[in-house]
Design a protein around this motif. Sequence first.
Motif, PDB file in Angstrom:
ATOM      1  N   GLU A 167       0.844  -1.056  -0.064  1.00 22.67           N
ATOM      2  CA  GLU A 167       0.009  -0.106   0.000  1.00 22.67           C
ATOM      3  C   GLU A 167       0.893   1.171  -0.155  1.00 22.67           C
ATOM      4  O   GLU A 167       0.483   2.306  -0.633  1.00 22.67           O
ATOM      5  CB  GLU A 167      -0.966   0.064   1.396  1.00 22.67           C
ATOM      6  CG  GLU A 167      -1.867  -1.088   1.098  1.00 22.67           C
ATOM      7  CD  GLU A 167      -2.810  -1.389   2.761  1.00 22.67           C
ATOM      8  OE1 GLU A 167      -3.863  -1.608   2.544  1.00 22.67           O
ATOM      9  OE2 GLU A 167      -2.078  -0.612   3.436  1.00 22.67           O
ATOM     10  N   LEU A 168       1.875   1.089   0.667  1.00 22.90           N
ATOM     11  CA  LEU A 168       2.933   2.428   0.744  1.00 22.90           C
ATOM     12  C   LEU A 168       3.500   2.620  -0.785  1.00 22.90           C
ATOM     13  O   LEU A 168       3.853   3.623  -0.898  1.00 22.90           O
ATOM     14  CB  LEU A 168       3.937   1.931   1.818  1.00 22.90           C
ATOM     15  CG  LEU A 168       5.122   3.267   1.820  1.00 22.90           C
ATOM     16  CD1 LEU A 168       4.255   4.469   2.680  1.00 22.90           C
ATOM     17  CD2 LEU A 168       6.111   2.611   3.182  1.00 22.90           C
ATOM     18  N   LYS A 169       3.533   1.625  -1.415  1.00 19.05           N
ATOM     19  CA  LYS A 169       4.277   1.551  -2.883  1.00 19.05           C
ATOM     20  C   LYS A 169       3.034   2.383  -3.644  1.00 19.05           C
ATOM     21  O   LYS A 169       3.500   3.321  -4.549  1.00 19.05           O
ATOM     22  CB  LYS A 169       4.509   0.223  -3.497  1.00 19.05           C
ATOM     23  CG  LYS A 169       5.734  -0.259  -2.850  1.00 19.05           C
ATOM     24  CD  LYS A 169       5.928  -1.992  -3.311  1.00 19.05           C
ATOM     25  CE  LYS A 169       6.276  -1.843  -4.929  1.00 19.05           C
ATOM     26  NZ  LYS A 169       6.517  -3.381  -5.048  1.00 19.05           N
ATOM     27  N   GLU A 170       2.077   2.139  -3.403  1.00 15.64           N
ATOM     28  CA  GLU A 170       0.863   2.795  -4.188  1.00 15.64           C
ATOM     29  C   GLU A 170       0.538   4.176  -3.692  1.00 15.64           C
ATOM     30  O   GLU A 170      -0.048   5.102  -4.537  1.00 15.64           O
ATOM     31  CB  GLU A 170      -0.555   2.107  -3.927  1.00 15.64           C
ATOM     32  CG  GLU A 170      -0.372   0.588  -4.565  1.00 15.64           C
ATOM     33  CD  GLU A 170      -1.817  -0.086  -4.379  1.00 15.64           C
ATOM     34  OE1 GLU A 170      -2.577   0.183  -3.590  1.00 15.64           O
ATOM     35  OE2 GLU A 170      -1.689  -1.375  -4.808  1.00 15.64           O
ATOM     36  N   ASN A 171       0.838   4.567  -2.419  1.00 16.47           N
ATOM     37  CA  ASN A 171       0.556   5.878  -1.862  1.00 16.47           C
ATOM     38  C   ASN A 171       1.904   6.167  -1.123  1.00 16.47           C
ATOM     39  O   ASN A 171       1.762   6.143   0.053  1.00 16.47           O
ATOM     40  CB  ASN A 171      -0.502   5.862  -1.058  1.00 16.47           C
ATOM     41  CG  ASN A 171      -0.969   7.396  -0.606  1.00 16.47           C
ATOM     42  OD1 ASN A 171      -0.306   8.338  -0.995  1.00 16.47           O
ATOM     43  ND2 ASN A 171      -1.853   7.223   0.443  1.00 16.47           N
ATOM     44  N   PRO A 172       3.166   6.676  -1.842  1.00 13.35           N
ATOM     45  CA  PRO A 172       4.196   6.808  -1.016  1.00 13.35           C
ATOM     46  C   PRO A 172       4.293   7.886  -0.091  1.00 13.35           C
ATOM     47  O   PRO A 172       5.007   8.192   0.778  1.00 13.35           O
ATOM     48  CB  PRO A 172       5.287   7.267  -2.174  1.00 13.35           C
ATOM     49  CG  PRO A 172       4.798   6.476  -3.397  1.00 13.35           C
ATOM     50  CD  PRO A 172       3.010   6.619  -3.235  1.00 13.35           C
ATOM     51  N   SER A 173       3.322   8.978   0.032  1.00  7.17           N
ATOM     52  CA  SER A 173       3.169  10.017   0.729  1.00  7.17           C
ATOM     53  C   SER A 173       2.581   9.518   2.041  1.00  7.17           C
ATOM     54  O   SER A 173       2.504  10.473   3.059  1.00  7.17           O
ATOM     55  CB  SER A 173       2.504  11.236   0.222  1.00  7.17           C
ATOM     56  OG  SER A 173       1.036  10.594  -0.205  1.00  7.17           O
ATOM     57  N   ASN A 174       1.891   8.535   2.276  1.00 10.98           N
ATOM     58  CA  ASN A 174       1.244   8.042   3.401  1.00 10.98           C
ATOM     59  C   ASN A 174       2.159   7.505   4.328  1.00 10.98           C
ATOM     60  O   ASN A 174       2.377   6.346   4.725  1.00 10.98           O
ATOM     61  CB  ASN A 174       0.362   6.776   3.124  1.00 10.98           C
ATOM     62  CG  ASN A 174      -0.534   6.773   4.148  1.00 10.98           C
ATOM     63  OD1 ASN A 174      -0.572   7.102   5.411  1.00 10.98           O
ATOM     64  ND2 ASN A 174      -1.575   5.528   4.113  1.00 10.98           N
ATOM     65  N   THR A 175       3.146   8.564   5.112  1.00  4.90           N
ATOM     66  CA  THR A 175       4.216   8.193   5.973  1.00  4.90           C
ATOM     67  C   THR A 175       3.715   8.588   7.502  1.00  4.90           C
ATOM     68  O   THR A 175       4.374   8.519   8.348  1.00  4.90           O
ATOM     69  CB  THR A 175       5.135   8.829   5.783  1.00  4.90           C
ATOM     70  OG1 THR A 175       5.043  10.469   5.718  1.00  4.90           O
ATOM     71  CG2 THR A 175       5.605   8.625   4.169  1.00  4.90           C
ATOM     72  N   ALA A 176       2.255   9.042   7.848  1.00  3.09           N
ATOM     73  CA  ALA A 176       1.911   9.334   9.066  1.00  3.09           C
ATOM     74  C   ALA A 176       1.699   8.116  10.115  1.00  3.09           C
ATOM     75  O   ALA A 176       1.728   8.358  11.481  1.00  3.09           O
ATOM     76  CB  ALA A 176       0.414   9.970   8.850  1.00  3.09           C
ATOM     77  N   GLY A 177       1.758   7.193   9.532  1.00  3.40           N
ATOM     78  CA  GLY A 177       1.496   5.878  10.538  1.00  3.40           C
ATOM     79  C   GLY A 177       2.476   5.554  11.412  1.00  3.40           C
ATOM     80  O   GLY A 177       3.843   5.833  10.709  1.00  3.40           O
ATOM     81  N   LYS A 178       2.848   4.677  12.349  1.00  7.65           N
ATOM     82  CA  LYS A 178       3.768   4.311  13.049  1.00  7.65           C
ATOM     83  C   LYS A 178       4.361   2.795  12.624  1.00  7.65           C
ATOM     84  O   LYS A 178       5.400   2.410  13.012  1.00  7.65           O
ATOM     85  CB  LYS A 178       3.281   4.037  14.656  1.00  7.65           C
ATOM     86  CG  LYS A 178       4.237   3.956  15.552  1.00  7.65           C
ATOM     87  CD  LYS A 178       3.636   3.785  16.938  1.00  7.65           C
ATOM     88  CE  LYS A 178       2.869   5.031  17.479  1.00  7.65           C
ATOM     89  NZ  LYS A 178       2.387   4.694  19.005  1.00  7.65           N
ATOM     90  N   ILE A 179       3.595   2.195  11.916  1.00  6.68           N
ATOM     91  CA  ILE A 179       3.895   0.771  11.461  1.00  6.68           C
ATOM     92  C   ILE A 179       3.909   0.485  10.038  1.00  6.68           C
ATOM     93  O   ILE A 179       2.930   0.665   9.723  1.00  6.68           O
ATOM     94  CB  ILE A 179       3.118  -0.239  12.359  1.00  6.68           C
ATOM     95  CG1 ILE A 179       3.142  -0.015  13.853  1.00  6.68           C
ATOM     96  CG2 ILE A 179       3.464  -1.631  12.048  1.00  6.68           C
ATOM     97  CD1 ILE A 179       1.928  -0.612  14.768  1.00  6.68           C
ATOM     98  N   VAL A 180       4.784  -0.248   9.449  1.00  3.65           N
ATOM     99  CA  VAL A 180       4.758  -0.946   8.054  1.00  3.65           C
ATOM    100  C   VAL A 180       4.825  -2.328   8.309  1.00  3.65           C
ATOM    101  O   VAL A 180       5.808  -2.665   8.900  1.00  3.65           O
ATOM    102  CB  VAL A 180       5.699  -0.030   7.081  1.00  3.65           C
ATOM    103  CG1 VAL A 180       7.083  -0.174   7.527  1.00  3.65           C
ATOM    104  CG2 VAL A 180       5.297  -0.695   5.658  1.00  3.65           C
ATOM    105  N   VAL A 181       4.127  -3.032   7.523  1.00  6.74           N
ATOM    106  CA  VAL A 181       4.267  -4.620   7.567  1.00  6.74           C
ATOM    107  C   VAL A 181       4.467  -4.844   6.070  1.00  6.74           C
ATOM    108  O   VAL A 181       3.862  -4.511   5.186  1.00  6.74           O
ATOM    109  CB  VAL A 181       2.692  -5.236   8.068  1.00  6.74           C
ATOM    110  CG1 VAL A 181       2.865  -6.662   7.843  1.00  6.74           C
ATOM    111  CG2 VAL A 181       2.107  -4.663   9.311  1.00  6.74           C
ATOM    112  N   ILE A 182       5.749  -5.672   6.036  1.00  8.84           N
ATOM    113  CA  ILE A 182       6.493  -6.044   4.855  1.00  8.84           C
ATOM    114  C   ILE A 182       5.645  -7.232   4.289  1.00  8.84           C
ATOM    115  O   ILE A 182       5.495  -8.446   4.979  1.00  8.84           O
ATOM    116  CB  ILE A 182       8.112  -6.330   5.087  1.00  8.84           C
ATOM    117  CG1 ILE A 182       8.613  -5.016   5.828  1.00  8.84           C
ATOM    118  CG2 ILE A 182       8.321  -6.887   3.827  1.00  8.84           C
ATOM    119  CD1 ILE A 182       8.516  -3.862   5.031  1.00  8.84           C
ATOM    120  N   ASP A 183       4.942  -6.978   3.229  1.00  9.68           N
ATOM    121  CA  ASP A 183       4.059  -8.231   2.716  1.00  9.68           C
ATOM    122  C   ASP A 183       4.541  -9.022   1.584  1.00  9.68           C
ATOM    123  O   ASP A 183       3.877  -9.167   0.504  1.00  9.68           O
ATOM    124  CB  ASP A 183       2.525  -7.665   2.404  1.00  9.68           C
ATOM    125  CG  ASP A 183       2.579  -6.389   1.590  1.00  9.68           C
ATOM    126  OD1 ASP A 183       3.631  -5.952   1.084  1.00  9.68           O
ATOM    127  OD2 ASP A 183       1.296  -5.976   1.244  1.00  9.68           O
TER     128      ASP A 183
END
Length: 412
Positions: free
Chosen positions: A286-302
């Motif tokens: 999802e981060l790849k689709e929306n690179p500006s979405n950096t406000a969250g605290k956690i990224v899950v590598i799928d």
Amino acid sequence: MVLFYNLSIRVYSGLVTIFSTFNEKAKLFRAGRKDLFLRLENALKNETRDRVWFHFASLGEFEQGRPVLEKLKEDKPHLAIVMTFFSPSGYEVRKNYTGADYIFYLPLDTKGNAVRFLDIVKPKEAFFTKYEYWYHYFVALKQRNIPLYMISAIFRPDQIFFKWYGAFNRNMLRCVSHFFVQNKESGELLTQIGFTNWTISGDTRFDRVYENSLQPKKIELIESFIGNKKVLIAGSTWPEDETLLNKLSATLNDDWKLILAPHEVDKSHVDNIMNNLGNNAIRFSELKENPSNTAGKIVVIDNIGMLTSLYQYGTISYIGGGFSKSGIHNTLEPAAFSLPVIFGPNYKKFMEAGELIKAGGGFPIANFDELNFIFSALSQNPEKLADAALASGNYVKQNINATSIIFNELDQ
């Protein structure tokens, strides 16, 4: 005993067939072996170079044996490298690896398969890694006088090789030309049962992780996501680990972000992780689709294949598997990047974990309270964090050069 072994292989094959109707790994395992001998024959029919066979159980063993493979290819580029995997988690990730000339699944270990495989591949030498022992392949190599080397072998007194009822397994050891063992204890155990063809080389994983730490692949999306925050990187996690990390994530202040890379990345498992973590988490896809979405605290590598590069962005690491029967995953990868390493209680079979604890860079935990205590102690005490980081990095540096030891022995 051979009859029982053969029966167990047949039962395993049958179970894979059943599970392949609903399990993705089993489906890949079976599909990857369809028409395998025909594909082997077509690939190698015009190959005139001498061939060397490297076999790896999975991705971890590949990374362990990789320094030896690449050094051999560098020193003797005229050789053709045939590489096989047992598990889809190794083959599917490294099937396009350019360091080997041919990459396939290993046919199941039956007498007929072993004979046919060697008839086609015709290796001049074979290299296996750590724990991978297959009776029919070993016997067939021995019968053809093809040298077989075990890389980074490690033995413990509780293994079947050293039991009164372990004659069948000891017969497999007799097929090995030379053991390159990780420590003196392993060599002494071999000597006790009549084997003196061993050399203490250490663990080639140290060479691999150290090399990787020098030139890691940059991941711009991760750099943007973490910004100037400190990072807890949790690698190869299992559900038990994820339960603890979910609770810990709720305690992280705004100075921290969490990168969670689960051991299994199938959609249902990742969906479950996301549901438990809530709105503060985003999938890497999802981060790849929306690179500006950096406000969250956690990224899950799928996805699979990023973890070795992710550690460069870490401050503290957590390695999964310590609450499972199989035990912890690779603690050396984060240690090579000078990260303190936290892991669960099932680490006793892993020599490097115990040594990392003694060095001051490893921290075992048995429950959430201990995880919270260790993380708080490290994250809130810059001096303690720096000492643990230095201890991890130094531990790896002090144990490199296993590959050189192996080649010095082979040259002799």
